[in-house]
Structures are given as C-alpha cells and as structure tokens.
Design an enzyme around this catalytic site. Structure first.
Site, mmCIF file in Angstrom:
data_model
loop_
_atom_site.group_PDB
_atom_site.id
_atom_site.type_symbol
_atom_site.label_atom_id
_atom_site.label_comp_id
_atom_site.label_asym_id
_atom_site.label_seq_id
_atom_site.Cartn_x
_atom_site.Cartn_y
_atom_site.Cartn_z
ATOM 1 N N GLY A 134 -23.875 10.699 22.536
ATOM 2 C CA GLY A 134 -22.667 11.260 22.521
ATOM 3 C C GLY A 134 -22.101 11.871 23.863
ATOM 4 O O GLY A 134 -22.407 10.915 24.704
ATOM 5 N N GLU A 135 -21.509 12.982 23.679
ATOM 6 C CA GLU A 135 -21.161 13.608 25.043
ATOM 7 C C GLU A 135 -22.011 14.781 25.202
ATOM 8 O O GLU A 135 -21.792 15.807 24.568
ATOM 9 C CB GLU A 135 -19.608 13.546 25.194
ATOM 10 C CG GLU A 135 -19.183 13.684 26.433
ATOM 11 C CD GLU A 135 -19.616 12.804 27.420
ATOM 12 O OE1 GLU A 135 -19.361 11.503 27.157
ATOM 13 O OE2 GLU A 135 -19.984 13.088 28.672
ATOM 14 N N SER A 136 -23.070 14.718 25.960
ATOM 15 C CA SER A 136 -24.073 15.934 26.199
ATOM 16 C C SER A 136 -23.067 17.281 26.678
ATOM 17 O O SER A 136 -23.888 18.348 25.864
ATOM 18 C CB SER A 136 -25.146 15.700 27.288
ATOM 19 O OG SER A 136 -24.588 15.349 28.599
ATOM 20 N N CYS A 196 -30.015 9.002 24.757
ATOM 21 C CA CYS A 196 -29.207 9.000 25.679
ATOM 22 C C CYS A 196 -28.775 10.422 25.770
ATOM 23 O O CYS A 196 -29.349 11.129 26.500
ATOM 24 C CB CYS A 196 -28.135 8.042 25.079
ATOM 25 S SG CYS A 196 -26.953 7.424 26.407
ATOM 26 N N ARG A 214 -27.069 12.093 34.784
ATOM 27 C CA ARG A 214 -26.479 11.834 33.791
ATOM 28 C C ARG A 214 -25.530 10.395 34.478
ATOM 29 O O ARG A 214 -25.265 10.205 35.622
ATOM 30 C CB ARG A 214 -25.331 12.732 33.413
ATOM 31 C CG ARG A 214 -25.891 13.816 32.657
ATOM 32 C CD ARG A 214 -25.049 14.592 32.204
ATOM 33 N NE ARG A 214 -23.630 14.242 31.328
ATOM 34 C CZ ARG A 214 -22.545 14.624 31.295
ATOM 35 N NH1 ARG A 214 -22.359 15.751 32.061
ATOM 36 N NH2 ARG A 214 -21.727 14.225 30.546
ATOM 37 N N ILE A 253 -25.849 2.714 27.420
ATOM 38 C CA ILE A 253 -24.209 2.899 27.147
ATOM 39 C C ILE A 253 -23.921 4.232 28.150
ATOM 40 O O ILE A 253 -24.325 5.345 27.493
ATOM 41 C CB ILE A 253 -23.733 3.332 25.846
ATOM 42 C CG1 ILE A 253 -24.093 2.054 24.812
ATOM 43 C CG2 ILE A 253 -22.220 3.507 25.825
ATOM 44 C CD1 ILE A 253 -23.842 2.205 23.513
ATOM 45 N N ARG A 254 -23.394 4.232 29.091
ATOM 46 C CA ARG A 254 -23.228 5.372 30.059
ATOM 47 C C ARG A 254 -24.430 6.369 30.041
ATOM 48 O O ARG A 254 -24.443 7.432 29.790
ATOM 49 C CB ARG A 254 -21.957 6.145 29.776
ATOM 50 C CG ARG A 254 -20.738 5.584 29.833
ATOM 51 C CD ARG A 254 -19.501 6.262 29.591
ATOM 52 N NE ARG A 254 -19.479 6.310 28.126
ATOM 53 C CZ ARG A 254 -19.543 7.597 27.399
ATOM 54 N NH1 ARG A 254 -19.701 8.854 28.195
ATOM 55 N NH2 ARG A 254 -19.464 7.621 26.143
ATOM 56 N N HIS A 267 -30.526 3.045 23.235
ATOM 57 C CA HIS A 267 -29.977 3.446 21.820
ATOM 58 C C HIS A 267 -30.510 2.424 21.014
ATOM 59 O O HIS A 267 -29.979 1.512 20.707
ATOM 60 C CB HIS A 267 -28.475 3.375 21.757
ATOM 61 C CG HIS A 267 -27.582 4.229 22.401
ATOM 62 N ND1 HIS A 267 -26.970 5.202 21.779
ATOM 63 C CD2 HIS A 267 -27.083 4.346 23.644
ATOM 64 C CE1 HIS A 267 -26.515 6.152 22.658
ATOM 65 N NE2 HIS A 267 -26.345 5.224 23.760
ATOM 66 N N GLU A 278 -30.922 2.964 17.751
ATOM 67 C CA GLU A 278 -30.471 2.922 16.736
ATOM 68 C C GLU A 278 -29.162 1.708 16.709
ATOM 69 O O GLU A 278 -28.651 1.347 15.629
ATOM 70 C CB GLU A 278 -29.809 4.272 16.125
ATOM 71 C CG GLU A 278 -28.528 4.655 17.124
ATOM 72 C CD GLU A 278 -28.678 5.219 18.596
ATOM 73 O OE1 GLU A 278 -29.679 4.853 19.153
ATOM 74 O OE2 GLU A 278 -27.841 5.392 19.263
HETATM 75 N N1 GLN Z 1 -22.860 9.796 29.133
HETATM 76 C C1 GLN Z 1 -23.205 10.823 28.001
HETATM 77 C C2 GLN Z 1 -23.703 12.097 28.672
HETATM 78 O O1 GLN Z 1 -24.305 12.049 29.576
HETATM 79 C C3 GLN Z 1 -24.311 9.900 27.439
HETATM 80 C C4 GLN Z 1 -23.722 8.858 26.718
HETATM 81 C C5 GLN Z 1 -24.313 8.281 25.357
HETATM 82 O O2 GLN Z 1 -25.019 9.167 24.994
HETATM 83 N N2 GLN Z 1 -24.217 6.868 25.138
HETATM 84 O O3 GLN Z 1 -23.450 12.654 27.853
#
Ligand code: GLN
Length: 196
Positions: free
Chosen positions: A46-48, A78, A104, A133-134, A169, A171
């Site tokens: 998600g977005e940490s 992630c 990150r 993913i990012r 990921h 999942e």
């Molecule tokens: N870029 C996000 C972060 O650092 C992580 C991305 C993800 O969980 N897919 O929070």
C-alpha cells in the site's frame, strides 16, 4: 488457525484469498479488538506513509509490536516491509521490528513495476516470481537477519526469527510458498504455547 491482515489501507483481499487457498482463515484487522486470537499477521502493500500514520492513530502499532515480541509470525510485503524496518533511508521509521534499513521506491520511475524470477535460498533452484510495484529494497541488514533473496545485487527478502519481509508481492502470484512459510511458523508457535 487465524491469520490477520492489517486493513487500514492497501491490498488486503489478495492476501485473504491466498490464505484461503492454503486452507487458513485470513481476517482483516482494523481495530485493536481484531487482534484477539490471531496466530500471525500480514502487513500488506500500500502506501507506507499512510499506513504508518493510521496504525499510530488507531493505536495498532503497540498491538503489532506486542505480537512480534510474543514470537508470533509477522510478514510484511512491500509497504509492509517498510513499516517493519528499523530504519528508512531519509525518513522516520514506523514499527522498527526488523533490523534492516530500507530505501523506498528504490527502482525509479522507469522501473516502477516489473516482474522477474528470483532465487530464494529456502527453495533451491525452484524460482519465485517476484512482482515488484514501487518496491523498496534493503540497503542494510543486521547480523541476525537472514537474507533469503536478492534481486541483482539488492536484498529483496529477509527473515529475522518470527519476522518475514519481502519487497515484492507473492499475493499477486499463484505461488503460495511465502504464505505457507508464515502458516508453518504460526503452527510451530501454536504448538509451543500448547506444550507450556
Ligand atoms: N512505494 C510504497 C511505499 O513505499 C510501497 C508500494 C507497495 O506496497 N506496492 O510505501
């Protein structure tokens, strides 16, 4: 056995689906009350920054830290890895559970998302499909941290006792091995508790 998936923000349902395929009940965890009777916890992607803020706001941080200290397995994917890290390059850390420093969004704009086959030390030559993913990478790992996988020369999966984290990921694949690792660890902790 019941495995919680932290559900303040991020990709929760995919974890619940793969746990179900493994024959285990996965439950979304949003409030302090949801922690009762959990055998393990997954902190999803998600977005940490957002997840870290919400976890604090709802006082879930102490609950997660307590679970980890009790020896219950905790697995971060992630953003979940970012939340578990003792240090984040250039930012304040969140839960400080694993002795790693992460960077990150480590792959830059061009390579924000990609998939690749990874070698995981636990499973010899049977590759694991890494979906990034990012994603963060681990730029430092303490002496008690086991490095499970690299992407090129970068650390992408780690384990420290009951704590597991991957920058990718699982999942989002059909491969259940990381989830089964968590389930097995939770099973062992359950047995230990019963014997005492
Ligand atoms: N870029 C996000 C972060 O650092 C992580 C991305 C993800 O969980 N897919 O929070």
């Amino acid at each position: 056995m019941k495995i919680g998936v932290l559900a303040v923000q991020g990709a929760v349902s995919e974890h619940i689906v793969i746990l179900k395929k493994c024959g285990v009940e996965g439950v979304p965890v949003k409030r302090k009350e949801d922690f009762s009777a959990l055998d393990a916890l997954i902190i999803p992607g998600g977005e940490s920054t957002t997840m870290g803020r919400l976890v604090k706001k709802f006082n879930l941080d102490k609950k997660i830290i307590k679970m980890a200290q009790e020896g219950k397995p905790v697995y971060g994917t992630c953003a979940g890895m970012v939340l578990m890290a003792a240090e984040i390059e250039g930012e304040h850390p969140h839960l400080k559970l694993i002795d790693i420093c992460v960077l990150r969004n480590a792959f830059g704009r061009q390579n924000e998302s990609f998939e690749t086959d990874l070698t995981v030390s636990l499973w010899g030559d049977k590759p694991f499909r890494g979906v990034f993913i990012r994603s963060p990478i681990v730029v430092r790992a303490g002496p008690s941290v086991e490095i499970l996988s690299f992407f090129e020369d970068k650390i992408a999966a780690v384990r420290q006792g009951n704590l597991l984290a991957t920058s990718f990921h699982p999942e989002l694949t059909e491969d259940e091995r990381f989830h089964r690792l968590l389930i097995d660890a939770a099973g062992k902790t359950l047995k230990k508790v019963k014997h005492n």
